[in-house]
Design an enzyme around this catalytic site. Sequence first.
Site, PDB file in Angstrom:
ATOM      1  NE  ARG A 120       6.547  -0.194  10.550  1.00 24.75           N
ATOM      2  CZ  ARG A 120       5.286  -0.160   9.899  1.00 24.75           C
ATOM      3  NH1 ARG A 120       5.346   0.505   8.883  1.00 24.75           N
ATOM      4  NH2 ARG A 120       4.324  -0.767  10.532  1.00 24.75           N
ATOM      5  CE  LYS A 173      -2.052  -1.202   3.963  1.00 25.04           C
ATOM      6  NZ  LYS A 173      -1.359  -2.374   4.242  1.00 25.04           N
ATOM      7  NE  ARG A 201       7.257  -2.435   6.404  1.00 20.94           N
ATOM      8  CZ  ARG A 201       5.988  -2.159   6.461  1.00 20.94           C
ATOM      9  NH1 ARG A 201       5.169  -1.706   5.583  1.00 20.94           N
ATOM     10  NH2 ARG A 201       5.235  -2.412   7.800  1.00 20.94           N
ATOM     11  NE  ARG A 240       2.219  -4.992  11.596  1.00 20.17           N
ATOM     12  CZ  ARG A 240       3.504  -4.825  10.689  1.00 20.17           C
ATOM     13  NH1 ARG A 240       4.765  -5.168  10.881  1.00 20.17           N
ATOM     14  NH2 ARG A 240       3.367  -4.049   9.651  1.00 20.17           N
ATOM     15  NE  ARG A 269      -4.073  -1.740  10.119  1.00 18.41           N
ATOM     16  CZ  ARG A 269      -2.903  -1.130   9.363  1.00 18.41           C
ATOM     17  NH1 ARG A 269      -3.063   0.157   8.945  1.00 18.41           N
ATOM     18  NH2 ARG A 269      -2.157  -1.758   9.155  1.00 18.41           N
TER      19      ARG A 269
HETATM   20  P1  ADP Z   1       1.570  -1.731   7.479  1.00 19.18           P
HETATM   21  O1  ADP Z   1       2.032  -0.452   6.563  1.00 19.18           O
HETATM   22  O2  ADP Z   1       2.512  -2.742   8.041  1.00 19.18           O
HETATM   23  O3  ADP Z   1       0.216  -2.168   7.159  1.00 19.18           O
HETATM   24  P2  ADP Z   1       0.857   0.577   9.419  1.00 19.18           P
HETATM   25  O4  ADP Z   1       2.221   1.458   9.065  1.00 19.18           O
HETATM   26  O5  ADP Z   1      -0.426   1.136   8.327  1.00 19.18           O
HETATM   27  O6  ADP Z   1       1.379  -1.008   9.034  1.00 19.18           O
HETATM   28  O7  ADP Z   1       0.311   0.469  10.941  1.00 19.18           O
HETATM   29  C1  ADP Z   1       1.331   0.187  11.691  1.00 19.18           C
HETATM   30  C2  ADP Z   1       0.316   0.120  13.040  1.00 19.18           C
HETATM   31  O8  ADP Z   1      -0.195   1.180  13.600  1.00 19.18           O
HETATM   32  C3  ADP Z   1      -0.607  -0.867  12.946  1.00 19.18           C
HETATM   33  O9  ADP Z   1      -0.138  -2.325  13.324  1.00 19.18           O
HETATM   34  C4  ADP Z   1      -1.548  -0.360  14.044  1.00 19.18           C
HETATM   35  O10 ADP Z   1      -1.115  -0.690  15.190  1.00 19.18           O
HETATM   36  C5  ADP Z   1      -1.527   1.229  14.005  1.00 19.18           C
HETATM   37  N1  ADP Z   1      -2.479   1.568  12.981  1.00 19.18           N
HETATM   38  C6  ADP Z   1      -2.435   2.113  11.731  1.00 19.18           C
HETATM   39  N2  ADP Z   1      -3.597   2.291  11.280  1.00 19.18           N
HETATM   40  C7  ADP Z   1      -4.464   2.116  12.085  1.00 19.18           C
HETATM   41  C8  ADP Z   1      -6.041   2.175  11.769  1.00 19.18           C
HETATM   42  N3  ADP Z   1      -6.660   2.639  11.164  1.00 19.18           N
HETATM   43  N4  ADP Z   1      -6.650   1.569  13.098  1.00 19.18           N
HETATM   44  C9  ADP Z   1      -5.833   1.226  14.100  1.00 19.18           C
HETATM   45  N5  ADP Z   1      -4.548   1.232  14.331  1.00 19.18           N
HETATM   46  C10 ADP Z   1      -3.922   1.329  13.161  1.00 19.18           C
HETATM   47  P1  ADP Z   2       2.206  -1.700   3.316  1.00 19.91           P
HETATM   48  O1  ADP Z   2       1.960  -0.080   3.267  1.00 19.91           O
HETATM   49  O2  ADP Z   2       0.940  -2.426   2.764  1.00 19.91           O
HETATM   50  O3  ADP Z   2       2.667  -2.345   4.600  1.00 19.91           O
HETATM   51  P2  ADP Z   2       4.608  -1.468   1.957  1.00 19.91           P
HETATM   52  O4  ADP Z   2       4.364  -0.677   0.674  1.00 19.91           O
HETATM   53  O5  ADP Z   2       5.616  -0.938   2.974  1.00 19.91           O
HETATM   54  O6  ADP Z   2       3.363  -2.470   2.363  1.00 19.91           O
HETATM   55  O7  ADP Z   2       5.428  -2.925   1.402  1.00 19.91           O
HETATM   56  C1  ADP Z   2       6.082  -3.813   2.204  1.00 19.91           C
HETATM   57  C2  ADP Z   2       7.373  -4.259   2.034  1.00 19.91           C
HETATM   58  O8  ADP Z   2       7.434  -5.081   0.593  1.00 19.91           O
HETATM   59  C3  ADP Z   2       8.628  -3.251   1.600  1.00 19.91           C
HETATM   60  O9  ADP Z   2       9.405  -3.783   2.032  1.00 19.91           O
HETATM   61  C4  ADP Z   2       8.459  -2.982   0.277  1.00 19.91           C
HETATM   62  O10 ADP Z   2       9.559  -2.599  -0.370  1.00 19.91           O
HETATM   63  C5  ADP Z   2       8.179  -4.367  -0.303  1.00 19.91           C
HETATM   64  N1  ADP Z   2       7.309  -4.590  -1.719  1.00 19.91           N
HETATM   65  C6  ADP Z   2       6.453  -3.641  -1.950  1.00 19.91           C
HETATM   66  N2  ADP Z   2       5.904  -3.943  -3.289  1.00 19.91           N
HETATM   67  C7  ADP Z   2       6.590  -5.032  -3.577  1.00 19.91           C
HETATM   68  C8  ADP Z   2       6.576  -5.835  -4.796  1.00 19.91           C
HETATM   69  N3  ADP Z   2       5.676  -5.859  -5.756  1.00 19.91           N
HETATM   70  N4  ADP Z   2       7.262  -6.973  -4.837  1.00 19.91           N
HETATM   71  C9  ADP Z   2       8.339  -7.145  -3.796  1.00 19.91           C
HETATM   72  N5  ADP Z   2       8.288  -6.413  -2.664  1.00 19.91           N
HETATM   73  C10 ADP Z   2       7.385  -5.605  -2.756  1.00 19.91           C
END
Ligand code: ADP
Ligand code: ADP
Length: 214
Positions: free
Chosen positions: A160, A13, A127, A171, A88
């Site tokens: 992270r 995302k 990541r 998660r 979420r």
């Molecule tokens: P990822 O990119 O791996 O999906 P995020 O950066 O979006 O993770 O979120 C990291 C953490 O922040 C989540 O595991 C949760 O604890 C919190 N968080 C983020 N967005 C929300 C939301 N919409 N509602 C509740 N908690 C959230």
């Molecule tokens: P989200 O925001 O949904 O949690 P991220 O955009 O942070 O996900 O991506 C999670 C991890 O996967 C990062 O390390 C990113 O560089 C990697 N990644 C993202 N897209 C791809 C892809 N198409 N193929 C392989 N790795 C990817």
Amino acid sequence: VVAVLFGPPGSGKGTQAAALAARLGVPHVATGDIFRKHLAGNTDLGQLAKSYMSAGKLVPDEVTCKLVASRLGEPDAANGGLFDGFPRSVAQAEWLLPFLSGRGQPLEVAVNLVVPDDQVVTRLGGRRTCTSCGATYHVAHAPPGPGDTCTRCGATVIRRPDDEDAVILQRLQTYHAETAPVLGVLRGAAPVHDVVGTGTIDAVAERIARVIPA
Ligand code: ADP
Ligand code: ADP
Ligand code: ZN
């Protein structure tokens, strides 16, 4: 335009959001990024969010929805936003949809990035995240600059704390139990495009551009 980029943690995302937000002409609104800013600044909200984030649980809905309402009140969000990581939970979705309609900007479209659990685990384990601008890298697929630096801003790139193996599994569990059911709510409100999230970053970007043309 209000749009949602949906998918499990690690589905790409954040990676895809910048380009899509630019094409839509709206800010990228990532609740995780906002929480991390509060954590870094050691605000009250940061203190509150910390225990949930480090445990891989959701920050309470009321707190999260208030944060989003206030973010949408900022001038750059006058024409909408691209949500990443929000809503979420079903409660967040059921708050968001009437809130948007009340603003005269109902949800227009959503993309659901489909990535299997085993790939989520390898993506999140590899990541790396910039401590300053939030840019993300992957040790194998999209490596950071020399000496673990951000190629965008030069700051240090780290793993992270919630990308440690035990928290990744928690998660994913939170995603399946609380977040996946949000899809049903979104599908009742706007077109939701399922997009295959595997393959190269560019291939995924092209698939998104096909379902959401500029
Ligand atoms: P990822 O990119 O791996 O999906 P995020 O950066 O979006 O993770 O979120 C990291 C953490 O922040 C989540 O595991 C949760 O604890 C919190 N968080 C983020 N967005 C929300 C939301 N919409 N509602 C509740 N908690 C959230
Ligand atoms: P989200 O925001 O949904 O949690 P991220 O955009 O942070 O996900 O991506 C999670 C991890 O996967 C990062 O390390 C990113 O560089 C990697 N990644 C993202 N897209 C791809 C892809 N198409 N193929 C392989 N790795 C990817
Ligand atoms: Zn950076």
